[in-house]
Motif scaffolding. Structure first.
Motif: not given
Length: 154
Positions: A17, A90, A94, A127-129
């Motif tokens: 990010h 990405r 996406d 990724s945040s996940t």
């Protein structure tokens, strides 16, 4: 003035990010990092903590505004006077997902364009996940999350 909104959950805000925002600073006069609030979702960090962590990361950057919003992204863009939505890509998955959203946003608000930036090599796996999954299983995420954000997680 070219104003962009970078919407997301940012739970947590990652190096990927940050790289995207840092690169976009040369393209826009102001960037709103807009944390979408979905009260039905229970995240790793509450919304005010996310806002505080990202704000600390950009303390010395006057072109960045960190905010929260509810509802449609295009409505938030209109509220803050933004003509652009900034999104990161990405991979091809996406692109397919983001393209559908961008096309619908154009129907809702034709005056707002979506700009896509490709993730840099070496960051597209973040990724945040994945960060949340690693944390949930006792792993370390020091190389995935900026130190300013990491301290809000620990």
């Amino acid at each position: 003035m070219k104003i962009a909104v970078f919407p997301g959950s940012f739970d947590p805000f990652t190096h990927a990010h940050k790289d995207l925002v840092d690169r976009a600073l040369t393209l826009f006069d102001k960037i709103y990092i807009a944390i979408g609030v979905n009260s039905a979702k229970k995240g790793l960090m509450d919304f005010e903590t996310r806002k505080a962590a990202i704000s600390e990361l950009y303390t010395n950057e006057s072109k960045i505004v960190v905010d929260t919003f509810t509802g449609l992204t295009v409505d938030y863009c209109q509220k803050v006077g933004s003509q652009f939505i900034l999104r990161g890509l990405r991979n091809a998955t996406d692109l397919d997902f983001e393209n559908a959203i961008a096309q619908n946003n154009l129907i809702l608000a034709p005056e707002i364009d979506t700009y896509f930036l490709l993730a840099r090599t070496g960051l597209s796996h973040i990724s945040s996940t994945i960060v949340r999954d690693i944390l949930a299983n006792g792993g370390t995420v020091d190389t995935l999350v900026p130190p300013e954000v990491l301290k809000y997680i620990k």
